[in-house]
Design an enzyme around this catalytic site. Structure first.
Site, PDB file in Angstrom:
ATOM      1  CG  ASP A   1      -1.879  -0.946   1.439  1.00 45.53           C
ATOM      2  OD1 ASP A   1      -2.366  -1.411   0.063  1.00 45.53           O
ATOM      3  OD2 ASP A   1      -2.624  -1.649   1.643  1.00 45.53           O
TER       4      ASP A   1
ATOM      5  CG  ASP B   1      -5.162  -0.332   5.189  1.00 41.04           C
ATOM      6  OD1 ASP B   1      -6.014  -0.451   4.294  1.00 41.04           O
ATOM      7  OD2 ASP B   1      -4.994   0.928   4.945  1.00 41.04           O
TER       8      ASP B   1
ATOM      9  CG  ASP C   1      -6.578  -3.957   1.773  1.00 44.74           C
ATOM     10  OD1 ASP C   1      -6.993  -4.030   0.482  1.00 44.74           O
ATOM     11  OD2 ASP C   1      -6.478  -3.082   2.751  1.00 44.74           O
TER      12      ASP C   1
END
Length: 981
Positions: A454, A758, A762
């Protein structure tokens, strides 16, 4: 060997089927000590029990839900329940007991809930407030805990040290040797008297006890390490209102009556009731087995422990905690199932099994040869009918020799060495801010070839501030009080009012007062930055919230990439207004109008649209996150069950949020590239923002590709095969895009993929990846539960540290295997050859298997066997030994030389290919202490325990020769490392 192990002892690092786990267990069915060998493997039978219990619970809860739905339809015709408050509960000041609360929530009993006055009635009977939570009175909290229990689950008791001693005694070979010791003591004392006749037996007993206590100590320390790590895994905090203040608390401190705030991705920490909130969808599949999420609200307010918030946010009243909940009862059983064994554990179990069978074969041959020699000798003497006690002792000694060969040949410690090494690495990683949830992740991370990371919070600091804005078509820099003051004075009053209304109502964050009386902003870093922006413009959070009625709030959704709210205005008979906030280009595409610099609402023409799009691109090229704020007047009424409109909005403005790159990220990315690990950025942000950050981090190179999720989705299979290896940045990606990328990298390109995540969405990508990495600070509980490793500081540099530890584990295990197998091979060959050729042996009481390892193992084994064979053949003449004790002295020299060969082999095994094995050795105090202890103990055995160990005193010349023989193995090992393989 490697291919055989891959075919026979191959299990997946994640989600291995039970059939594969059962297969290798059957192949390793006969082992020396099952209790120890299989201690750190999954208990498949316990898992089956847990699965059966889960199915039973799911059926019970499913029926309860159906009954509650039916009851709700006929609630008006049902007479209220009779309930009597127990005296002890009444005396404590409460009007409802724990059992009654449990039956209401677990049974979804609408009738009982109505009888007790609904949620507010339950709150009153629990002496709590749905606004301020429980009061701070410590005595009252203690009474509440005594009556209703604590929010902790029953845990299996820790094993004491003596349990590990008992398990170590279950070693089959040690039990056989114990029988031999007992017989030796009886026969020895009967024939030679006390104490001389007891020396051999007591020597065996001392050896057994030494092995047992060393083994038990190692295992006990290891269990303590795992216990500490389990405690870290269970540390979960949640937002709670107590005594009128919002605060973070451990879920294990929750009590009935607490007011808990839940958001997307949170796990419901205890059973309770919905108080207030919006669009709450609960995933109850972990309890009921139903895949469809359940809508929770005023009419169906029941929230069960262990379920997950799939959408929305709410306040809940805790009613039942700990083992009184169904989740608590289920967790007690599930915890006994254990974790799956790692691929390395299984492979080394295979190695130990194969070598064990070879050792057993040689042991049987040795015993047969020795017995045959004795029988032939007696036959020639004509005494084959008469057997003396001495000959019986000789037969017993032959049997002990055979058992000793099994003991020295079987590397029973190999699989446990993996566990020990992984546990050590897990402990060290914990110190480096990485919490390993699954043991296999340690070794798998060492093989990672790709990291899909990310951007926000991982590559950047996640400390966000609004630094630029374009409100009412005017671009301004903001960031200090004077600039905010200028902006406030320049904005038209109506536009400023709309902006503040949008900021403070269309948000998942809150502005509260802390215990110290200071203003505190709660929510995600993005929400906090926007709220701080609104406060800096003179806005008042509470006043804005009280000025309107919030009808509906849809939290930010990573698929839609926007959030929305509908408010009822206090004027004109309750006019409705919708607010939207999210990804700039997506929200802007839903706008038809814009507020100009005069505060007037005008049509969004081509020139205005191009200006706003250029502003978004300009902000993004400066590595700023961009958000667009918009509103719409809602016509024709609106109910909370309706969807918030997605078109026809008026653009209020765009804000640019600065999120600086973390220090050290660029260097960490360079380390990954040097180690052959590709780093890819997968983010939901604007592509220009993503490219700017990726270039700053060193991720995006001149030959790399940056692509947007919607474009990636449209590619054909053939195009993806060509495109995916080049992708370095994927922007505006959905969770499905991330999952697709990971799946292709793993299956099509055979990469070992680590993925960060997070959010709740996901979870599929984290589950699909070889190593799922969840963020400890920004990550939801759903993401953490799906992950293998939790990055506690959300830092990319920590991910690189995890990869380093993973590779270190692999290398350390290779070194240990090289050392251990060298010892086993030499000991097996020497014991077998000396027993069969020269009588009883000397010193009897004393992708991962690479070509490099085989070279080192075979080279070292050949040298050690050759030198010991040479000593056996001509040692007396070499050392000029004469007299009645010459055999004893020679045996002692051979035994001593063998031990020093292993001491120097241990040093040589520190490096697999490097010649300089002394580098950093003195910094490893544990290694140095082990070497010193080994040498010291050897001196004691030779010089002071000769009677028990069948050794004798050696001269300084003989000691020097033994050390030199051992040392010669080091230059030979160095020469072997120069041989190409």
């Amino acid at each position: 060997m490697e291919s055989f192990l891959d075919d026979t002892f191959d299990v997946k690092a994640k989600h291995a089927p039970d059939e594969a786990l059962e297969k290798w267990r059957k192949l390793c069915g006969v082992v020396k000590n099952p209790k120890r060998r299989f201690r750190f493997t999954a208990n498949i039978s316990k898992r089956s029990e847990a699965a059966a219990m889960r199915r039973t619970n799911q059926e019970k809860l499913r029926i309860a839900v159906l009954v509650s739905k039916a009851a709700f339809q006929f609630i008006s015709s049902v007479s209220p329940s009779d309930y009597t408050v127990p005296p002890e509960v009444k005396a404590a000041g409460f009007d409802i007991c724990a059992d009654e609360l449990g039956s209401i929530v677990e049974g979804h009993d609408v009738k009982k809930l109505r009888f007790h006055g609904g949620v507010n009635g339950i709150a009153q009977k629990l002496c709590t407030s749905t606004n301020d939570g429980l009061p701070k009175d410590v005595d009252a909290l203690n009474r509440r805990q005594e009556l209703f229990g604590i929010n902790k689950f029953a845990e299996s008791e820790s094993k004491s040290f003596w349990v590990f001693v008992w398990e170590a005694l279950h070693d089959m070979t040690l039990m056989i040797l114990a029988v031999c010791a007992f017989v030796s003591l009886i026969v020895g004392i009967a024939t030679e008297g006390w104490p001389k006749g007891a020396h051999d037996g007591l020597g065996i007993v001392a050896s057994i006890m030494l092995v047992v206590f060393v083994t038990a100590t190692s295992d006990y320390r290891q269990s303590l390490q795992f216990k500490d790590l389990d405690k870290e895994k269970k540390k979960i905090s949640i937002q709670v209102t107590r005594n009128g203040f919002r605060q973070k608390m451990s879920i294990y401190e929750l009590l009935p009556g607490d007011i808990v705030h839940l958001a997307i991705g949170d796990q419901v920490p205890a059973d309770g009731l919905f108080v207030s909130g919006f669009s709450v969808l609960i995933d109850e599949s972990s309890l009921t087995g139903e895949s469809e999420p359940v809508m929770v609200g005023v009419e169906t307010p029941f929230l069960l422990s262990g379920t997950k918030v799939q959408d929305g946010s709410c306040k809940m009243l805790i009613t039942t905690v700990g083992m009184r909940t169904q989740w608590g009862k289920l967790m007690a059983t599930l915890s006994e199932g254990g974790d799956d064994e790692t691929p390395l554990q299984v492979k080394l179990n295979g190695v130990a099994t194969i070598i064990g069978k070879i050792g057993l074969f040689f042991a049987v041959i040795t015993f047969a040869v020795l017995v045959q020699g004795l029988v032939v000798r007696k036959w020639k003497d004509g005494s084959h009918v008469d057997w003396s006690a001495e000959e019986a002792m000789e037969m017993l000694e032959y049997f002990a020799i055979a058992v000793t060969i099994v003991v020295v040949a079987v590397p029973e410690g190999l699989p446990l060495a993996v566990t020990l090494s992984l546990a050590f690495a897990m402990k060290k990683m914990m110190n480096d801010k990485a919490l390993v949830r699954h043991l296999a992740a340690c070794e798998t991370m060492g093989s990672a070839t790709t990291i899909c990371s990310d951007k926000t919070g991982t590559l950047t600091t996640n400390h966000m501030t609004v630094v630029k804005s374009c409100i009412c078509m005017s671009v301004r820099e903001v960031g200090n009080p004077s600039k905010f003051a200028n902006m406030k004075s320049e904005l038209h009053d109506s536009a400023l009012k709309l902006l503040l209304q949008s900021i403070f109502n269309n948000t998942g964050g809150e502005v509260v007062m802390s215990k110290e009386g200071k203003r505190e902003i709660l929510g995600t870093p993005t929400e906090a930055a926007i709220l701080e922006f609104g406060l800096s413009l003179g806005g008042d959070f509470q006043a804005e919230r009280e000025a309107v009625k919030l009808v509906k709030l849809e939290p930010f959704n990573s698929t839609k990439k926007r959030m929305g709210a509908v408010v009822e205005l206090p004027v004109e008979g309750g006019r409705l207004r919708a607010h939207s906030k999210g990804a700039s280009e997506i929200v802007l595409a839903s706008c038809e109008k814009v507020i100009n610099s005069k505060g007037e609402v005008v049509a969004l023409d081509d020139s205005s649209l191009k200006f706003l799009q250029a502003t978004i691109d300009q902000f993004a090229s400066e590595a700023l996150r961009t958000l667009c704020l918009a509103y719409k007047e809602v016509q024709g009424g609106f109910s909370p069950n309706d969807l918030i409109p997605e078109s026809g909005y008026t653009c209020i403005g765009i804000v640019g949020i600065k999120d600086p790159v973390r220090p050290g990220v660029k260097e960490s990315v360079a380390v990954c590239h040097a180690a052959g690990i590709a780093v890819r950025m997968v983010t939901g942000d604007n592509i220009n923002t993503a490219k700017a950050i990726a270039r700053e981090c060193g991720i995006l190179t001149s030959d790399g590709v940056a692509i947007e999720g919607p474009v990636f989705r449209e590619k054909s299979q053939a195009e993806l095969l060509e495109l995916i290896p080049k992708i370095q940045v994927m922007a505006r990606s959905s969770p499905l895009d991330k999952h697709t990328l990971v799946k292709h990298l793993r299956t099509t390109f055979d990469d070992v993929v680590a993925v960060t995540g997070d959010g709740t969405n996901d979870a599929p990508a984290l589950h699909e990846a070889d190593i799922g990495l969840a963020m400890g600070i920004a990550g939801t509980e759903v993401a953490k539960e799906s992950a293998d490793v939790i990055i506690l500081d959300d830092n990319f540099s920590t991910i690189v540290t995890v990869a380093k530890w993973g590779r270190s584990v692999y290398i350390n295990i290779q070194k240990f295997v090289q050392f251990q197998l060298t010892v086993n091979v030499v000991a097996l060959v020497v014991n077998f050859s000396s027993a069969c050729m020269t009588g009883p042996p000397v010193g009897r009481k004393g992708h991962f298997i690479t070509n490099v390892m085989w070279r080192n193992i075979l080279g070292q084994s050949f040298y050690q066997f050759l030198i010991i064979w040479k000593l056996q053949a001509s040692g007396k003449s070499m050392f000029e030994l004469e007299g009645s004790d010459s055999d004893l002295v020679l045996n002692t020299i051979i035994f001593n030389s063998f031990v020093f060969c292993q001491v120097f082999n241990e040093i040589s095994s520190r490096e697999m290919e490097s010649i300089n094995v002394f580098k950093g050795m003195l910094n490893n105090y544990v290694f140095v202490m082990v070497l010193v202890a080994t040498v010291a103990f050897q001196i004691i055995i030779i010089e002071f325990l000769g009677t028990f160990a069948n050794t004798t005193h050696l001269t300084s010349h003989q000691w020097g020769a033994c050390v030199l023989i051992g040392f010669i193995g080091m230059p030979i090992a160095a020469i072997l490392k120069l041989v190409p393989v």
